[in-house]
Design a protein around this motif. Sequence first.
Motif, mmCIF file in Angstrom:
data_model
loop_
_atom_site.group_PDB
_atom_site.id
_atom_site.type_symbol
_atom_site.label_atom_id
_atom_site.label_comp_id
_atom_site.label_asym_id
_atom_site.label_seq_id
_atom_site.Cartn_x
_atom_site.Cartn_y
_atom_site.Cartn_z
ATOM 1 N N TYR A 30 -1.012 2.111 -12.934
ATOM 2 C CA TYR A 30 -0.205 2.641 -11.833
ATOM 3 C C TYR A 30 0.346 4.018 -12.188
ATOM 4 O O TYR A 30 0.264 4.953 -11.382
ATOM 5 C CB TYR A 30 0.936 1.671 -11.516
ATOM 6 C CG TYR A 30 1.942 2.218 -10.532
ATOM 7 C CD1 TYR A 30 1.594 2.469 -9.207
ATOM 8 C CD2 TYR A 30 3.253 2.493 -10.929
ATOM 9 C CE1 TYR A 30 2.519 2.983 -8.302
ATOM 10 C CE2 TYR A 30 4.184 3.002 -10.035
ATOM 11 C CZ TYR A 30 3.820 3.242 -8.722
ATOM 12 O OH TYR A 30 4.734 3.758 -7.837
ATOM 13 N N ALA A 31 0.868 4.154 -13.405
ATOM 14 C CA ALA A 31 1.436 5.433 -13.828
ATOM 15 C C ALA A 31 0.367 6.521 -13.858
ATOM 16 O O ALA A 31 0.605 7.657 -13.415
ATOM 17 C CB ALA A 31 2.100 5.292 -15.197
ATOM 18 N N ALA A 32 -0.821 6.174 -14.343
ATOM 19 C CA ALA A 32 -1.903 7.156 -14.414
ATOM 20 C C ALA A 32 -2.331 7.580 -13.011
ATOM 21 O O ALA A 32 -2.570 8.767 -12.748
ATOM 22 C CB ALA A 32 -3.087 6.578 -15.185
ATOM 23 N N MET A 33 -2.423 6.603 -12.105
ATOM 24 C CA MET A 33 -2.797 6.909 -10.725
ATOM 25 C C MET A 33 -1.741 7.813 -10.087
ATOM 26 O O MET A 33 -2.066 8.805 -9.436
ATOM 27 C CB MET A 33 -2.940 5.609 -9.930
ATOM 28 C CG MET A 33 -3.371 5.770 -8.476
ATOM 29 S SD MET A 33 -1.979 5.977 -7.300
ATOM 30 C CE MET A 33 -1.232 4.328 -7.306
ATOM 31 N N ALA A 84 -7.597 5.878 -4.256
ATOM 32 C CA ALA A 84 -6.329 5.469 -4.881
ATOM 33 C C ALA A 84 -5.526 4.579 -3.940
ATOM 34 O O ALA A 84 -4.903 3.595 -4.377
ATOM 35 C CB ALA A 84 -5.516 6.708 -5.262
ATOM 36 N N GLN A 85 -5.532 4.898 -2.645
ATOM 37 C CA GLN A 85 -4.803 4.064 -1.683
ATOM 38 C C GLN A 85 -5.377 2.646 -1.653
ATOM 39 O O GLN A 85 -4.652 1.648 -1.621
ATOM 40 C CB GLN A 85 -4.881 4.679 -0.280
ATOM 41 C CG GLN A 85 -4.051 5.961 -0.122
ATOM 42 C CD GLN A 85 -4.350 6.690 1.188
ATOM 43 O OE1 GLN A 85 -4.395 6.072 2.243
ATOM 44 N NE2 GLN A 85 -4.566 7.985 1.129
ATOM 45 N N GLN A 86 -6.707 2.572 -1.687
ATOM 46 C CA GLN A 86 -7.397 1.284 -1.657
ATOM 47 C C GLN A 86 -7.075 0.465 -2.918
ATOM 48 O O GLN A 86 -6.681 -0.703 -2.838
ATOM 49 C CB GLN A 86 -8.913 1.547 -1.548
ATOM 50 C CG GLN A 86 -9.761 0.297 -1.367
ATOM 51 C CD GLN A 86 -9.523 -0.368 -0.022
ATOM 52 O OE1 GLN A 86 -9.205 0.308 0.953
ATOM 53 N NE2 GLN A 86 -9.633 -1.679 0.023
ATOM 54 N N LEU A 87 -7.205 1.103 -4.076
ATOM 55 C CA LEU A 87 -6.906 0.426 -5.342
ATOM 56 C C LEU A 87 -5.429 0.036 -5.406
ATOM 57 O O LEU A 87 -5.078 -1.042 -5.898
ATOM 58 C CB LEU A 87 -7.251 1.328 -6.525
ATOM 59 C CG LEU A 87 -8.741 1.462 -6.840
ATOM 60 C CD1 LEU A 87 -8.958 2.549 -7.905
ATOM 61 C CD2 LEU A 87 -9.307 0.129 -7.332
ATOM 62 N N LYS A 91 -4.021 -3.733 -6.070
ATOM 63 C CA LYS A 91 -3.547 -4.044 -7.423
ATOM 64 C C LYS A 91 -2.121 -3.613 -7.729
ATOM 65 O O LYS A 91 -1.294 -4.421 -8.150
ATOM 66 C CB LYS A 91 -4.515 -3.375 -8.402
ATOM 67 C CG LYS A 91 -4.251 -3.658 -9.854
ATOM 68 C CD LYS A 91 -5.480 -3.444 -10.738
ATOM 69 C CE LYS A 91 -5.986 -2.005 -10.731
ATOM 70 N NZ LYS A 91 -7.036 -1.788 -11.755
ATOM 71 N N TRP A 92 -1.822 -2.329 -7.564
ATOM 72 C CA TRP A 92 -0.613 -1.773 -8.143
ATOM 73 C C TRP A 92 0.621 -1.881 -7.259
ATOM 74 O O TRP A 92 1.739 -1.751 -7.751
ATOM 75 C CB TRP A 92 -0.829 -0.298 -8.478
ATOM 76 C CG TRP A 92 -1.850 -0.046 -9.530
ATOM 77 C CD1 TRP A 92 -1.888 -0.616 -10.787
ATOM 78 C CD2 TRP A 92 -2.972 0.845 -9.464
ATOM 79 N NE1 TRP A 92 -2.966 -0.124 -11.479
ATOM 80 C CE2 TRP A 92 -3.655 0.779 -10.702
ATOM 81 C CE3 TRP A 92 -3.459 1.715 -8.488
ATOM 82 C CZ2 TRP A 92 -4.787 1.531 -10.983
ATOM 83 C CZ3 TRP A 92 -4.584 2.465 -8.768
ATOM 84 C CH2 TRP A 92 -5.243 2.374 -9.990
ATOM 85 N N LEU A 93 0.422 -2.040 -5.953
ATOM 86 C CA LEU A 93 1.551 -1.867 -5.039
ATOM 87 C C LEU A 93 1.958 -3.168 -4.352
ATOM 88 O O LEU A 93 1.112 -3.885 -3.803
ATOM 89 C CB LEU A 93 1.194 -0.831 -3.969
ATOM 90 C CG LEU A 93 0.742 0.523 -4.534
ATOM 91 C CD1 LEU A 93 0.364 1.458 -3.404
ATOM 92 C CD2 LEU A 93 1.808 1.143 -5.409
ATOM 93 N N GLU B 117 -2.826 -3.827 5.429
ATOM 94 C CA GLU B 117 -3.599 -2.605 5.658
ATOM 95 C C GLU B 117 -2.637 -1.459 5.815
ATOM 96 O O GLU B 117 -1.458 -1.653 6.055
ATOM 97 C CB GLU B 117 -4.441 -2.750 6.968
ATOM 98 C CG GLU B 117 -5.656 -3.625 6.834
ATOM 99 C CD GLU B 117 -6.652 -3.113 5.783
ATOM 100 O OE1 GLU B 117 -6.879 -1.895 5.730
ATOM 101 O OE2 GLU B 117 -7.169 -3.931 5.012
ATOM 102 N N ASP B 118 -3.151 -0.282 5.697
ATOM 103 C CA ASP B 118 -2.355 0.922 5.936
ATOM 104 C C ASP B 118 -2.156 1.017 7.438
ATOM 105 O O ASP B 118 -3.072 1.373 8.162
ATOM 106 C CB ASP B 118 -3.110 2.130 5.395
ATOM 107 C CG ASP B 118 -2.266 3.391 5.427
ATOM 108 O OD1 ASP B 118 -1.070 3.304 5.147
ATOM 109 O OD2 ASP B 118 -2.824 4.443 5.742
ATOM 110 N N ARG B 119 -0.974 0.671 7.883
ATOM 111 C CA ARG B 119 -0.742 0.501 9.315
ATOM 112 C C ARG B 119 -0.062 1.740 9.888
ATOM 113 O O ARG B 119 1.091 2.017 9.565
ATOM 114 C CB ARG B 119 0.141 -0.725 9.527
ATOM 115 C CG ARG B 119 0.397 -1.066 10.988
ATOM 116 C CD ARG B 119 0.818 -2.522 11.120
ATOM 117 N NE ARG B 119 2.115 -2.804 10.542
ATOM 118 C CZ ARG B 119 3.273 -2.595 11.156
ATOM 119 N NH1 ARG B 119 3.293 -2.055 12.362
ATOM 120 N NH2 ARG B 119 4.406 -2.908 10.588
#
Lengths: 123, 123
Positions: A30-33, A84-87, A91-93, B117-119
Amino acid sequence: MITPYWTRPEPPYHVAIFTITPSGTDPEGYAAMNERMVALAESQPGYLGRESAVLPDGSDLVVIYYADAESIRSWKQHPEHLVAQQLGRQKWLARYRVEVAHVERAYEFAADSDAAEDRPGPS
Amino acid sequence: MITPYWTRPEPPYHVAIFTITPSGTDPEGYAAMNERMVALAESQPGYLGRESAVLPDGSDLVVIYYADAESIRSWKQHPEHLVAQQLGRQKWLARYRVEVAHVERAYEFAADSDAAEDRPGPS
């Protein structure tokens, strides 16, 4: 690069406000992203500056300023940003909210300048 | 009271972004003033929530959301707020910038909801 807030131009300009709660999974990833996305945000045309801080609940607050709404849209649609949004969602968010706003007025004060008054912007 | 960011309504609404560098003079007085101003901000009609954080350089970043620009204007002109602004410039503050912006769009995500999803917002 943090651009000092007092160097931002007079309005109008735009701002994207990110409030992000990490899931706690893979904090290094997450930090790297995050670091990479900030570098990408800063390399976009129209970039005016940003502020980043951690909120009391551990969420991240990131405020990024751009000259216009189109710059924000381009950045949102950047291919690397889309990945990044997809990952991030996978995973991270745990949760996030992004708000895009049009800055209409600004007031500023500096104790050590001649302009030692609450100085309204032009609009 | 910090209202969770995910409870904010769909745009449009307004936001006031404060970036504040304290002078270092009378930190207790500054903290007390800050606390009182936050309470006053929250008591204004149209208040939708806020985020407060300390930036890496020690400045304060305070983001306050209101239903409309008029609510922000009323708060700025509140007699007690005017006194605090005056005292702040004389004593507690080295520098500040206040930006008033119109939130046009919001995107959100929650991993634990059906809306994973990104809404985009309605506008």
